[in-house]
Structures are given as C-alpha cells and as structure tokens.
Write an enzyme that holds these catalytic residues in place. Structure first.
Site, mmCIF file in Angstrom:
data_model
loop_
_atom_site.group_PDB
_atom_site.id
_atom_site.type_symbol
_atom_site.label_atom_id
_atom_site.label_comp_id
_atom_site.label_asym_id
_atom_site.label_seq_id
_atom_site.Cartn_x
_atom_site.Cartn_y
_atom_site.Cartn_z
ATOM 1 N N ASP A 138 18.944 -14.536 106.935
ATOM 2 C CA ASP A 138 19.464 -15.361 108.026
ATOM 3 C C ASP A 138 20.018 -14.443 109.122
ATOM 4 O O ASP A 138 20.673 -13.448 108.844
ATOM 5 C CB ASP A 138 20.569 -16.295 107.502
ATOM 6 C CG ASP A 138 20.879 -17.424 108.464
ATOM 7 O OD1 ASP A 138 20.613 -18.591 108.114
ATOM 8 O OD2 ASP A 138 21.391 -17.142 109.570
ATOM 9 N N ASN B 160 20.475 -28.186 103.831
ATOM 10 C CA ASN B 160 21.134 -29.086 104.774
ATOM 11 C C ASN B 160 20.082 -30.076 105.269
ATOM 12 O O ASN B 160 18.959 -29.673 105.594
ATOM 13 C CB ASN B 160 21.715 -28.300 105.950
ATOM 14 C CG ASN B 160 22.875 -27.408 105.538
ATOM 15 O OD1 ASN B 160 23.618 -27.747 104.621
ATOM 16 N ND2 ASN B 160 23.029 -26.269 106.196
ATOM 17 N N GLY C 273 24.403 -30.937 108.470
ATOM 18 C CA GLY C 273 24.544 -29.579 109.007
ATOM 19 C C GLY C 273 23.231 -28.906 109.359
ATOM 20 O O GLY C 273 23.202 -27.703 109.613
ATOM 21 N N GLN C 274 22.137 -29.668 109.379
ATOM 22 C CA GLN C 274 20.837 -29.071 109.696
ATOM 23 C C GLN C 274 20.704 -28.831 111.194
ATOM 24 O O GLN C 274 20.918 -29.744 111.999
ATOM 25 C CB GLN C 274 19.709 -29.993 109.215
ATOM 26 C CG GLN C 274 18.323 -29.388 109.435
ATOM 27 C CD GLN C 274 17.194 -30.232 108.851
ATOM 28 O OE1 GLN C 274 17.409 -31.356 108.395
ATOM 29 N NE2 GLN C 274 15.991 -29.683 108.870
ATOM 30 N N SER C 275 20.345 -27.593 111.565
ATOM 31 C CA SER C 275 20.163 -27.269 112.987
ATOM 32 C C SER C 275 18.728 -26.881 113.315
ATOM 33 O O SER C 275 18.330 -26.937 114.473
ATOM 34 C CB SER C 275 21.122 -26.148 113.404
ATOM 35 O OG SER C 275 20.850 -24.974 112.665
ATOM 36 N N HIS D 208 14.354 -25.685 104.939
ATOM 37 C CA HIS D 208 14.751 -24.347 104.510
ATOM 38 C C HIS D 208 15.832 -24.451 103.446
ATOM 39 O O HIS D 208 16.711 -25.308 103.513
ATOM 40 C CB HIS D 208 15.233 -23.486 105.681
ATOM 41 C CG HIS D 208 16.248 -24.160 106.559
ATOM 42 N ND1 HIS D 208 15.904 -25.107 107.504
ATOM 43 C CD2 HIS D 208 17.593 -24.029 106.626
ATOM 44 C CE1 HIS D 208 16.998 -25.525 108.124
ATOM 45 N NE2 HIS D 208 18.039 -24.900 107.600
ATOM 46 N N LEU D 209 15.740 -23.554 102.495
ATOM 47 C CA LEU D 209 16.703 -23.475 101.394
ATOM 48 C C LEU D 209 17.563 -22.235 101.633
ATOM 49 O O LEU D 209 17.040 -21.119 101.717
ATOM 50 C CB LEU D 209 15.941 -23.366 100.062
ATOM 51 C CG LEU D 209 16.767 -23.224 98.790
ATOM 52 C CD1 LEU D 209 17.772 -24.348 98.626
ATOM 53 C CD2 LEU D 209 15.842 -23.159 97.572
ATOM 54 N N HIS D 210 18.876 -22.458 101.786
ATOM 55 C CA HIS D 210 19.793 -21.329 101.959
ATOM 56 C C HIS D 210 20.116 -20.726 100.590
ATOM 57 O O HIS D 210 20.487 -21.464 99.665
ATOM 58 C CB HIS D 210 21.122 -21.792 102.558
ATOM 59 C CG HIS D 210 21.062 -22.313 103.961
ATOM 60 N ND1 HIS D 210 21.392 -21.547 105.057
ATOM 61 C CD2 HIS D 210 20.730 -23.527 104.457
ATOM 62 C CE1 HIS D 210 21.279 -22.278 106.159
ATOM 63 N NE2 HIS D 210 20.882 -23.487 105.827
HETATM 64 P P1 AMP Z 1 20.670 -25.094 109.150
HETATM 65 O O1 AMP Z 1 21.932 -25.123 109.960
HETATM 66 O O2 AMP Z 1 20.816 -25.502 107.727
HETATM 67 O O3 AMP Z 1 19.538 -25.812 109.866
HETATM 68 O O4 AMP Z 1 20.273 -23.567 109.060
HETATM 69 C C1 AMP Z 1 19.501 -22.924 110.013
HETATM 70 C C2 AMP Z 1 19.731 -21.452 109.810
HETATM 71 O O5 AMP Z 1 18.731 -20.740 110.510
HETATM 72 C C3 AMP Z 1 21.083 -20.961 110.353
HETATM 73 O O6 AMP Z 1 21.831 -20.389 109.294
HETATM 74 C C4 AMP Z 1 20.679 -19.933 111.394
HETATM 75 O O7 AMP Z 1 21.545 -18.839 111.446
HETATM 76 C C5 AMP Z 1 19.281 -19.546 110.953
HETATM 77 N N1 AMP Z 1 18.409 -19.020 111.987
HETATM 78 C C6 AMP Z 1 18.165 -19.567 113.206
HETATM 79 N N2 AMP Z 1 17.275 -18.804 113.880
HETATM 80 C C7 AMP Z 1 16.952 -17.767 113.058
HETATM 81 C C8 AMP Z 1 16.080 -16.633 113.167
HETATM 82 N N3 AMP Z 1 15.351 -16.407 114.275
HETATM 83 N N4 AMP Z 1 15.996 -15.792 112.122
HETATM 84 C C9 AMP Z 1 16.730 -16.004 110.996
HETATM 85 N N5 AMP Z 1 17.556 -17.049 110.822
HETATM 86 C C10 AMP Z 1 17.679 -17.919 111.840
#
Ligand code: AMP
Length: 113
Positions: free
Chosen positions: A30, A86, A92-94, A99-101
């Site tokens: 990340d 998320n 909390g999904q952005s 994606h799996l953290h």
């Molecule tokens: P979420 O908030 O669960 O949707 O997680 C999205 C994650 O993607 C966040 O932890 C961001 O820091 C990560 N992220 C966004 N852009 C990138 C990127 N270019 N490379 C790696 N991680 C990213």
C-alpha cells in the site's frame, strides 16, 4: 465498472511494489501504509467490492485470502496479522476495485475505527 488506479497497476501503467503475482491476482505494498506491513491483494478481474461478488467468484475470493496468508508468511509476519475488505463508503472503501488489506507488524487495536 469505472476504471480505477488498480486497473492501471494491473496493466503496469503505474508502478507498484509487487510482492506476488499469478494469473488471477496481484499483491503489492500500500502506498500509504497503516502498519509496518500493509499489502493489498487484488483480483485481476474487475470486481467493484465484496458486495459485487457472485457465486462464480467463490474460488477467486478464497484465492485472495490464501494469497494474503502466503504473502504474510513470505514477509515474516505469518504469526499475526489482520485481513480486511472495506466495502462501500460506510465501510471505508475509497478505491472501487476489490482489494484485501493485509495489515501486520504492530499490535492492531480492536474495534477498528
Ligand atoms: P480502501 O480505503 O479500503 O479502498 O483502500 C484503498 C487503499 O489503496 C488505501 O489504503 C490506499 O492507500 C491504497 N492506494 C491507493 N492508491 C494506491 C497506489 N497507487 N498504490 C498502492 N496503494 C494505493
């Protein structure tokens, strides 16, 4: 599903620190880590989030979990970590690509924020 930054990472159009790749998924660090180890495991297939998975994706969803466990072992944190999906804005999904953290390397609090 609209194009996301993760689709560009899958195509190699923007850089990522990749720790695992196979025919179905990609795992990379990340860019804004929330723990000493913070890796994202994503399917190559465009799926928006957990809510968009269907029965045909059962093996894929399981694969993401197994890859996360394998990556945890590979990075030396196999004894303790957290896996998080998320889902949706309230979850909390952005980034709207499943994606799996994988979070590890420090004591993680509960409940999460
Ligand atoms: P979420 O908030 O669960 O949707 O997680 C999205 C994650 O993607 C966040 O932890 C961001 O820091 C990560 N992220 C966004 N852009 C990138 C990127 N270019 N490379 C790696 N991680 C990213």
């Amino acid at each position: 599903m609209p194009e996301t930054v993760f689709a560009k990472i899958i195509r190699g159009e923007i850089p990522a620190r990749i720790v695992h790749e196979d025919d179905r998924c990609l795992a990379f660090h990340d860019v804004q880590p929330q723990a000493p180890v913070h890796v994202l495991v994503i399917p190559k297939k465009p799926v928006e989030n957990v809510a968009a998975l269907d029965g045909a994706d059962e093996a894929l969803a399981g694969h993401l979990v197994l890859v996360a466990a394998e990556v945890a072992r590979k990075l030396g944190v196999g004894d303790g970590y957290r896996l998080v999906f998320n889902c949706g804005r309230d979850g909390g999904q952005s980034v709207d690509h499943l994606h799996l953290h994988l979070l590890a390397g420090r004591r993680l609090g509960w409940p999460p924020g």
